[in-house]
Design an enzyme around this catalytic site. Sequence first.
Site, PDB file in Angstrom:
ATOM      1  N   GLY A   1      32.397  -5.720  39.271  1.00 54.79           N
ATOM      2  CA  GLY A   1      31.156  -6.495  39.288  1.00 54.79           C
ATOM      3  C   GLY A   1      30.123  -5.679  40.031  1.00 54.79           C
TER       4      GLY A   1
ATOM      5  N   THR B   1      27.596  -5.903  42.300  1.00 60.44           N
ATOM      6  CA  THR B   1      27.448  -5.876  43.769  1.00 60.44           C
ATOM      7  C   THR B   1      28.776  -5.600  44.459  1.00 60.44           C
ATOM      8  OG1 THR B   1      27.691  -8.290  43.897  1.00 60.44           O
ATOM      9  CG2 THR B   1      25.440  -7.411  43.771  1.00 60.44           C
TER      10      THR B   1
ATOM     11  N   TYR C   1      35.943 -10.481  31.858  1.00 59.47           N
ATOM     12  CA  TYR C   1      35.379  -9.774  30.717  1.00 59.47           C
ATOM     13  C   TYR C   1      36.396  -8.783  30.162  1.00 59.47           C
ATOM     14  CZ  TYR C   1      34.154  -5.801  33.816  1.00 59.47           C
ATOM     15  OH  TYR C   1      34.186  -4.747  34.698  1.00 59.47           O
TER      16      TYR C   1
ATOM     17  N   TRP D   1      33.502 -14.093  29.674  1.00 62.75           N
ATOM     18  CA  TRP D   1      33.806 -15.506  29.847  1.00 62.75           C
ATOM     19  C   TRP D   1      33.481 -15.847  31.303  1.00 62.75           C
ATOM     20  CZ3 TRP D   1      36.510 -12.119  26.911  1.00 62.75           C
ATOM     21  CH2 TRP D   1      36.740 -12.482  25.579  1.00 62.75           C
TER      22      TRP D   1
ATOM     23  N   ASP E   1      25.441   1.403  40.600  1.00 59.61           N
ATOM     24  CA  ASP E   1      26.075   0.725  41.737  1.00 59.61           C
ATOM     25  C   ASP E   1      26.505   1.731  42.796  1.00 59.61           C
ATOM     26  OD1 ASP E   1      25.847  -1.514  40.069  1.00 59.61           O
ATOM     27  OD2 ASP E   1      27.918  -1.355  39.382  1.00 59.61           O
TER      28      ASP E   1
END
Length: 299
Positions: A29, A31, A88, A102, A258
């Site tokens: 993800g 962050t 995902y 999802w 990121d």
Amino acid sequence: MTRTVCIGECMIEMAPTDTEGAFRMGFAGDTMNTAWYLRRLLGADHQVDYLTAIGTDSASQQMSAFLQQAGLGVDSILRRSDRTVGLYVIRLDNGERSFSYWRGQSAARTLAQDKAALTAALSDADYAYFSGITIAILPPEDRARLRDALAVFRANGGQVVFDPNLRPALWSDPQEMRDEIMAGAAVSTIVLPSHEDEATWFDDRDPAATASRYAACGAQTVVVKNGSGPMLTCVDRVLKSHDPVTVQQVIDTTAAGDSFNAGFLASIIRGAALSGAVQNGAQVAAQVIQSRGALVDLT
């Protein structure tokens, strides 16, 4: 000890393996990726916490264990007995990646429901980091609550760091995305946009237009990432170009932005000059895109 709180959604990732039809489960993800790299780049004198919401089921427990094993603080994670974590699936077609998500009932959508919990999570922190995806998954009233909490945090001397990370599929329409992104930037000290996305959705003609737009809304420092091109910084409305890091072979650009954010922020936390922080961010990202996956070992 200094302390950073990264705010957002960590998801289950199902990635294809070399065995046809088989997938490997992991966690990722935007962050969280930044938090993961930040933890590896900073010493024991800096704490990195992750603020999200998860369920109480086994998948949520696995995610919590993963975050703890990564060295991230989990005391601010909220638990929802009626929800679980988002998921995902990555699919490859001749080397091109596509994603199926999802996340409609993801517990992370509730991370800003409680003003007291937000205040407690930010208490005694030095930096707060969030993204456009963080606010995109929240209901409008929770978006406003998070934004208000960050505004108070900044007013009290905290540094608010924001990556706009534009994802139009998460918004009801592009104009809502633009309005909410600029509202998020308005409470931020440092903004870390990517020019390619900004040019597409804000019609910025060049990185200078991107930097100036975010500076005009109140950001003290703007760092415009620009793919393989020169990066641009804007500090107190003064623009400066920075050369990119040369990469011989790009394997996988997942988490490029990121990891740049983590390398840049780690240097800022350690007191480095802006130019050095930009170069460190670029060097970290260069390592990451020469390996597969969002989370790779740094040398």
